[in-house]
Enzyme design. Structure first.
Site, PDB file in Angstrom:
ATOM      1  CB  SER A   9      67.793  48.399  30.436  1.00  0.00           C
ATOM      2  OG  SER A   9      67.523  47.280  29.712  1.00  0.00           O
ATOM      3  CG  HIS A  34      69.082  50.710  27.153  1.00  0.00           C
ATOM      4  ND1 HIS A  34      69.558  51.805  25.988  1.00  0.00           N
ATOM      5  CD2 HIS A  34      69.469  50.061  26.727  1.00  0.00           C
ATOM      6  CE1 HIS A  34      71.108  50.776  25.867  1.00  0.00           C
ATOM      7  NE2 HIS A  34      71.140  49.463  26.301  1.00  0.00           N
ATOM      8  CG  ASP A  36      69.328  46.783  26.231  1.00  0.00           C
ATOM      9  OD1 ASP A  36      69.744  46.744  25.928  1.00  0.00           O
ATOM     10  OD2 ASP A  36      69.182  46.450  27.650  1.00  0.00           O
ATOM     11  CG  MET A  38      69.469  41.311  23.116  1.00  0.00           C
ATOM     12  SD  MET A  38      69.681  40.748  24.246  1.00  0.00           S
ATOM     13  CE  MET A  38      70.054  41.818  25.771  1.00  0.00           C
ATOM     14  CG  HIS A  67      72.283  48.523  22.747  1.00  0.00           C
ATOM     15  ND1 HIS A  67      72.294  48.343  24.311  1.00  0.00           N
ATOM     16  CD2 HIS A  67      72.946  47.952  21.991  1.00  0.00           C
ATOM     17  CE1 HIS A  67      73.397  46.615  24.008  1.00  0.00           C
ATOM     18  NE2 HIS A  67      74.359  47.926  22.553  1.00  0.00           N
ATOM     19  CG  MET A  69      72.905  44.172  21.669  1.00  0.00           C
ATOM     20  SD  MET A  69      73.052  43.593  22.626  1.00  0.00           S
ATOM     21  CE  MET A  69      71.087  44.577  23.159  1.00  0.00           C
ATOM     22  CG  MET A 138      78.463  46.654  25.417  1.00  0.00           C
ATOM     23  SD  MET A 138      76.531  47.737  25.711  1.00  0.00           S
ATOM     24  CE  MET A 138      76.061  46.141  27.005  1.00  0.00           C
ATOM     25  N   GLY A 143      74.145  41.263  26.903  1.00  0.00           N
ATOM     26  CA  GLY A 143      73.210  39.081  25.784  1.00  0.00           C
ATOM     27  C   GLY A 143      72.240  38.987  27.387  1.00  0.00           C
ATOM     28  CG  PHE A 144      71.795  37.447  29.543  1.00  0.00           C
ATOM     29  CD1 PHE A 144      70.822  36.644  29.915  1.00  0.00           C
ATOM     30  CD2 PHE A 144      72.793  36.031  28.881  1.00  0.00           C
ATOM     31  CE1 PHE A 144      70.696  35.746  28.814  1.00  0.00           C
ATOM     32  CE2 PHE A 144      72.864  35.215  28.016  1.00  0.00           C
ATOM     33  CZ  PHE A 144      71.526  34.787  28.091  1.00  0.00           C
ATOM     34  CG  ASP A 176      73.657  48.902  27.991  1.00  0.00           C
ATOM     35  OD1 ASP A 176      73.717  48.244  29.258  1.00  0.00           O
ATOM     36  OD2 ASP A 176      73.309  48.433  26.993  1.00  0.00           O
ATOM     37  N   GLY A 177      75.696  48.524  31.605  1.00  0.00           N
ATOM     38  CA  GLY A 177      75.755  47.046  32.075  1.00  0.00           C
ATOM     39  C   GLY A 177      76.091  47.393  33.403  1.00  0.00           C
ATOM     40  N   GLY A 178      75.357  46.940  34.392  1.00  0.00           N
ATOM     41  CA  GLY A 178      76.127  46.538  35.564  1.00  0.00           C
ATOM     42  C   GLY A 178      76.607  47.574  36.693  1.00  0.00           C
TER      43      GLY A 178
HETATM   44  C1  DX5 Z   1      73.003  43.953  28.314  1.00  0.00           C
HETATM   45  C2  DX5 Z   1      71.725  45.197  27.934  1.00  0.00           C
HETATM   46  C3  DX5 Z   1      72.304  45.844  29.001  1.00  0.00           C
HETATM   47  C4  DX5 Z   1      71.212  45.959  29.970  1.00  0.00           C
HETATM   48  C5  DX5 Z   1      71.561  46.064  31.325  1.00  0.00           C
HETATM   49  O1  DX5 Z   1      73.587  43.594  26.632  1.00  0.00           O
HETATM   50  O2  DX5 Z   1      72.155  45.713  26.846  1.00  0.00           O
HETATM   51  O3  DX5 Z   1      71.072  47.153  28.397  1.00  0.00           O
HETATM   52  O4  DX5 Z   1      70.246  45.289  30.525  1.00  0.00           O
HETATM   53  O5  DX5 Z   1      71.185  45.537  32.693  1.00  0.00           O
HETATM   54  P1  DX5 Z   1      72.171  45.870  33.762  1.00  0.00           P
HETATM   55  O6  DX5 Z   1      71.532  47.290  34.497  1.00  0.00           O
HETATM   56  O7  DX5 Z   1      71.156  45.165  34.544  1.00  0.00           O
HETATM   57  O8  DX5 Z   1      72.910  46.047  33.690  1.00  0.00           O
HETATM   58 ZN    ZN Z   2      71.611  47.685  25.984  1.00  0.00          ZN
END
Ligand code: DX5
Ligand code: ZN
Length: 219
Positions: A9, A34, A36, A38, A67, A69, A138, A143-144, A176-178
């Site tokens: 990402s 990827h 993102d 938003m 992606h 959002m 997700m 968001g972050f 996606d995420g963490g």
């Molecule tokens: C969150 C995004 C993710 C995010 C993943 O809303 O969709 O793609 O950037 O970031 P990490 O890998 O830091 O969790």
């Molecule tokens: Zn994403």
């Protein structure tokens, strides 16, 4: 063992040199990029739109895994397609008619993804599983970047993997995420094909992209 793909990402990249960071990702073994998107409304953060994606297109031949959002999403699909998206993933909550949005993405000859938030159940996507290319699970609230992995989404992956083999379907499962060096293994064991990673790819091992991608891919 199946081949795992990595979709880094660019949310964790240096926004003053996105093009260069994308080139570095390609050289380091990324399978796709990827992106993102938003809108500050569907999610509480604002990022980039079609003009930036269009300007980044020339830096790589890797697929852009976009992606979205954003809400409403349907009326903006063509803009993202024209900007150079290869995979267009949306959240069903952000469209009035999921099937129409799938049809629109297909009509533009792009791959279609549906994304499920941590609290969104599989049944919202179940009837579309034979019509989409991927499902994006997700594992944080969108968001972050940099958030903690939500373990309970693993059972959705196990369930989707089961449905996929029972119904002989071909959609990919992306998470996606963490995602870090531990959670990636849990996700892969559960049935994931594509890992999205921002923080781990860009920040671990002093930002050694190649090394981080290699570890995540388990190669
Ligand atoms: C969150 C995004 C993710 C995010 C993943 O809303 O969709 O793609 O950037 O970031 P990490 O890998 O830091 O969790
Ligand atoms: Zn994403």
């Amino acid at each position: 063992m199946k081949k795992i793909q990595i979709s880094p990402s660019i949310l964790s990249a240096d926004f003053s040199q996105l093009g260069e960071d994308i080139k570095r990702l390609e050289k380091s073994g990324a399978d796709m990029i990827h992106v993102d998107v938003m809108d500050g409304h569907f999610v509480p953060n604002l990022t980039i739109g079609p003009p930036v994606i269009k300007s980044l297109r020339k830096y790589t031949s890797l697929p852009f895994d976009v992606h979205l959002m954003i809400d409403p999403v349907h009326k903006y699909i063509k803009d993202y397609s024209d900007a150079g998206a290869d995979i267009i993933t949306f959240h069903p909550e952000a469209t009035k008619n999921t099937q129409e949005t799938i049809n629109l993405i297909n009509s533009l000859s792009k791959k279609v993804g549906i994304s499920l938030n941590p609290d969104t159940e599989i049944n919202i996507a179940e009837e579309y599983l034979d019509k989409i290319d991927l499902i994006l699970i997700m594992s944080v609230y969108p968001g972050f970047g940099g958030q903690k992995f939500i373990n309970r989404v693993i059972k959705k992956i196990v369930e989707l993997d089961k449905i996929r083999s029972q119904r002989k379907l071909n959609f990919k499962i992306e998470i996606d995420g963490g995602i870090n060096f531990e959670t990636s293994k849990i996700a892969i064991d559960a049935g994931v094909d594509i890992l999205v990673s921002g923080t781990t790819v860009f920040k671990e091992n002093n930002g050694d992209l190649k090394k981080n991608i290699k570890i995540l891919k388990q190669i």
